[in-house]
Scaffold this motif. Sequence first.
Motif, PDB file in Angstrom:
ATOM      1  N   ALA A 198       0.821  -1.224  -0.013  1.00 17.68           N
ATOM      2  CA  ALA A 198       0.277   0.043   0.045  1.00 17.68           C
ATOM      3  C   ALA A 198       0.921   1.199  -0.172  1.00 17.68           C
ATOM      4  CB  ALA A 198      -0.909  -0.093   1.381  1.00 17.68           C
ATOM      5  N   GLY A 199       0.153   2.540  -0.124  1.00 10.45           N
ATOM      6  CA  GLY A 199       1.000   3.859  -0.003  1.00 10.45           C
ATOM      7  C   GLY A 199       1.393   4.240   1.007  1.00 10.45           C
ATOM      8  N   TYR A 200       0.915   3.742   2.176  1.00  9.33           N
ATOM      9  CA  TYR A 200       1.203   4.421   3.546  1.00  9.33           C
ATOM     10  C   TYR A 200       1.573   3.186   4.507  1.00  9.33           C
ATOM     11  CZ  TYR A 200      -0.935   8.525   1.606  1.00  9.33           C
ATOM     12  OH  TYR A 200      -1.134   9.642   0.694  1.00  9.33           O
ATOM     13  N   ILE A 201       2.494   3.414   5.629  1.00  7.65           N
ATOM     14  CA  ILE A 201       2.981   2.508   6.386  1.00  7.65           C
ATOM     15  C   ILE A 201       1.420   2.064   7.201  1.00  7.65           C
ATOM     16  CG2 ILE A 201       4.149   2.033   8.537  1.00  7.65           C
ATOM     17  CD1 ILE A 201       6.372   3.668   7.397  1.00  7.65           C
ATOM     18  N   GLY A 202       1.625   0.756   7.374  1.00 10.97           N
ATOM     19  CA  GLY A 202       0.169   0.514   8.318  1.00 10.97           C
ATOM     20  C   GLY A 202      -0.746  -0.104   7.529  1.00 10.97           C
ATOM     21  N   GLN A 203      -0.969   0.603   6.204  1.00 13.52           N
ATOM     22  CA  GLN A 203      -2.149  -0.172   5.353  1.00 13.52           C
ATOM     23  C   GLN A 203      -1.689  -1.308   4.633  1.00 13.52           C
ATOM     24  OE1 GLN A 203      -2.631   3.176   2.634  1.00 13.52           O
ATOM     25  NE2 GLN A 203      -4.232   4.020   4.143  1.00 13.52           N
ATOM     26  N   THR A 204      -0.192  -1.587   4.541  1.00 15.70           N
ATOM     27  CA  THR A 204       0.304  -2.772   3.688  1.00 15.70           C
ATOM     28  C   THR A 204      -0.061  -4.002   4.465  1.00 15.70           C
ATOM     29  OG1 THR A 204       1.953  -1.680   2.659  1.00 15.70           O
ATOM     30  CG2 THR A 204       2.361  -3.902   3.292  1.00 15.70           C
ATOM     31  N   MET A 239       8.900  -4.792   3.203  1.00 15.41           N
ATOM     32  CA  MET A 239       9.417  -5.542   4.472  1.00 15.41           C
ATOM     33  C   MET A 239       8.132  -5.699   5.380  1.00 15.41           C
ATOM     34  SD  MET A 239      12.201  -6.746   3.778  1.00 15.41           S
ATOM     35  CE  MET A 239      12.354  -7.591   5.427  1.00 15.41           C
ATOM     36  N   GLU A 240       7.604  -4.773   5.545  1.00 11.97           N
ATOM     37  CA  GLU A 240       6.226  -4.890   6.094  1.00 11.97           C
ATOM     38  C   GLU A 240       5.098  -6.023   5.699  1.00 11.97           C
ATOM     39  OE1 GLU A 240       2.468  -2.069   7.598  1.00 11.97           O
ATOM     40  OE2 GLU A 240       3.633  -1.386   6.260  1.00 11.97           O
ATOM     41  N   ALA A 241       5.067  -6.043   4.338  1.00 13.12           N
ATOM     42  CA  ALA A 241       4.614  -7.158   3.833  1.00 13.12           C
ATOM     43  C   ALA A 241       5.040  -8.567   3.891  1.00 13.12           C
ATOM     44  CB  ALA A 241       4.524  -6.914   2.254  1.00 13.12           C
ATOM     45  N   VAL A 242       6.503  -8.791   4.052  1.00 11.15           N
ATOM     46  CA  VAL A 242       7.068 -10.004   4.303  1.00 11.15           C
ATOM     47  C   VAL A 242       6.782 -10.350   5.601  1.00 11.15           C
ATOM     48  CG1 VAL A 242       9.287 -10.946   4.529  1.00 11.15           C
ATOM     49  CG2 VAL A 242       8.749  -9.553   2.578  1.00 11.15           C
ATOM     50  N   ASN A 243       6.876  -9.507   6.673  1.00 12.22           N
ATOM     51  CA  ASN A 243       6.930  -9.500   8.158  1.00 12.22           C
ATOM     52  C   ASN A 243       5.136 -10.389   8.215  1.00 12.22           C
ATOM     53  OD1 ASN A 243       9.435  -9.143   8.848  1.00 12.22           O
ATOM     54  ND2 ASN A 243       8.925  -7.055   9.166  1.00 12.22           N
ATOM     55  N   THR A 244       4.053  -9.402   7.680  1.00 10.25           N
ATOM     56  CA  THR A 244       2.838  -9.803   7.936  1.00 10.25           C
ATOM     57  C   THR A 244       2.796 -11.080   7.214  1.00 10.25           C
ATOM     58  OG1 THR A 244       2.279  -7.344   7.544  1.00 10.25           O
ATOM     59  CG2 THR A 244       0.583  -9.113   7.538  1.00 10.25           C
ATOM     60  N   LEU A 245       3.218 -11.480   6.131  1.00 11.52           N
ATOM     61  CA  LEU A 245       3.129 -12.579   5.371  1.00 11.52           C
ATOM     62  C   LEU A 245       3.570 -13.994   6.310  1.00 11.52           C
ATOM     63  CD1 LEU A 245       2.478 -14.533   2.955  1.00 11.52           C
ATOM     64  CD2 LEU A 245       4.731 -14.017   2.265  1.00 11.52           C
ATOM     65  N   LEU A 246       4.680 -13.592   7.029  1.00 12.63           N
ATOM     66  CA  LEU A 246       5.491 -14.919   7.763  1.00 12.63           C
ATOM     67  C   LEU A 246       4.629 -15.040   9.121  1.00 12.63           C
ATOM     68  CD1 LEU A 246       9.228 -13.646   7.658  1.00 12.63           C
ATOM     69  CD2 LEU A 246       8.140 -15.647   6.800  1.00 12.63           C
ATOM     70  N   LYS A 247       3.984 -14.068   9.641  1.00 12.31           N
ATOM     71  CA  LYS A 247       2.973 -14.130  10.814  1.00 12.31           C
ATOM     72  C   LYS A 247       1.868 -14.988  10.246  1.00 12.31           C
ATOM     73  CE  LYS A 247       0.810 -11.785  14.538  1.00 12.31           C
ATOM     74  NZ  LYS A 247      -0.381 -12.478  14.366  1.00 12.31           N
ATOM     75  N   PHE A 248       1.326 -14.747   9.185  1.00  6.36           N
ATOM     76  CA  PHE A 248       0.051 -15.264   8.895  1.00  6.36           C
ATOM     77  C   PHE A 248       0.630 -16.834   8.430  1.00  6.36           C
ATOM     78  CE2 PHE A 248      -2.890 -16.849   5.885  1.00  6.36           C
ATOM     79  CZ  PHE A 248      -4.210 -16.340   6.281  1.00  6.36           C
TER      80      PHE A 248
END
Length: 381
Positions: A198-204, A239-248
Amino acid sequence: MKGFFERNQTLSLVLSMTAASLLTAAALAAVSGGGAAIPRLFTLAMLPRLLGALAMIGGGALATFLAMRLALVSANVAQTANGPAVAPDQLRLLRIVETPAIIRQGRTAQQALDDLDQMIGLAAVKSEINTLIARLQIEARRRAEGMKVTAVSQHMVFTGPPGVGKTVVARAIGDIYRGLGVLKRGHLVETEAKDLIAGYIGQTADKVDKVCQSALDGILFIDEAYSLVSDNASASFGMEAVNTLLKFMEDHRDRVIVIVAGYPGPMQKFLDSNPGLASRFSKTIDFPNYSPQELAHILDLMARSQGFALPQGYEGKIESWVEANSSAKNWGNARSVRNLIEKMREAQAVRLARDPHSSGIDELTPADLDAAIKATEAQVR
């Protein structure tokens, strides 16, 4: 009848265990081709109906148990009838027995295997799929017999250029894993890095979670996953997307399989970008470029499936065209071949519009092929 067995659980259990023993013995007799004690009263084709009856008598759990006990029987059938079930020289895909309680949608596991077997080339890929299936069947057998089963990550990395069948194989794996009871739905959700950021931190994180949720009980296929960690201004979002993916993946380890795909070098960089990635993606399957001869064969299959006949001697022109263009930046293997046949059909349409009697509407001529080659040369360079 079902209510009677539900009220008499002890009798139900005894009958179920007896039926399980008889079915197993009968299946082994059918495999061996003998079985004087059970003379031709059982065939493997009867399995689904018999398993359904067993589920009514003793419950679906016991029917599933029996199906898992018989999972390797089908492989033995293939070995008896067709030679080794897993033969590296023949790359014969395993024949499998599906679990009886799966959600029926789309292809069966065996249909998916048959479709994979019909794909041109990909010998090493088919061998890897055989290995995956064999491992899952052994795990199912150990689990059914109460033996210890060590959990192994099911997530995978597909490396290779575009147009070599990565998405097709991923979809087939979903169907196969549904049939084996590994995934409840086995559907494929395709996405790319740009769809996750996404375009802003937190939305990704919310965006990634929404995509991941849609893939629950199936396969999440992320093409060009290395774009998430590319060296640009959006790297922090990646990296926010990667971390979220790993947690999922950790929270739903038994309900989703993630397959990341892309070129070998960049994919290795992607795995090295986060310590958690390499440990979760323990299986890598490499998809090589198609050879000129394989692509000529693929072109013929595409033409036939669309109701067209290629001109005689097309192979030499196609192979020369592949050799001349396969090193281009935009080369797409089977995708480029699909584009070529579209251009051939366009050339045929123009030709027939000028001279309706020049050839049949199901025939592609050498002139159509020459025109298509000329039209595609500018696109692949």
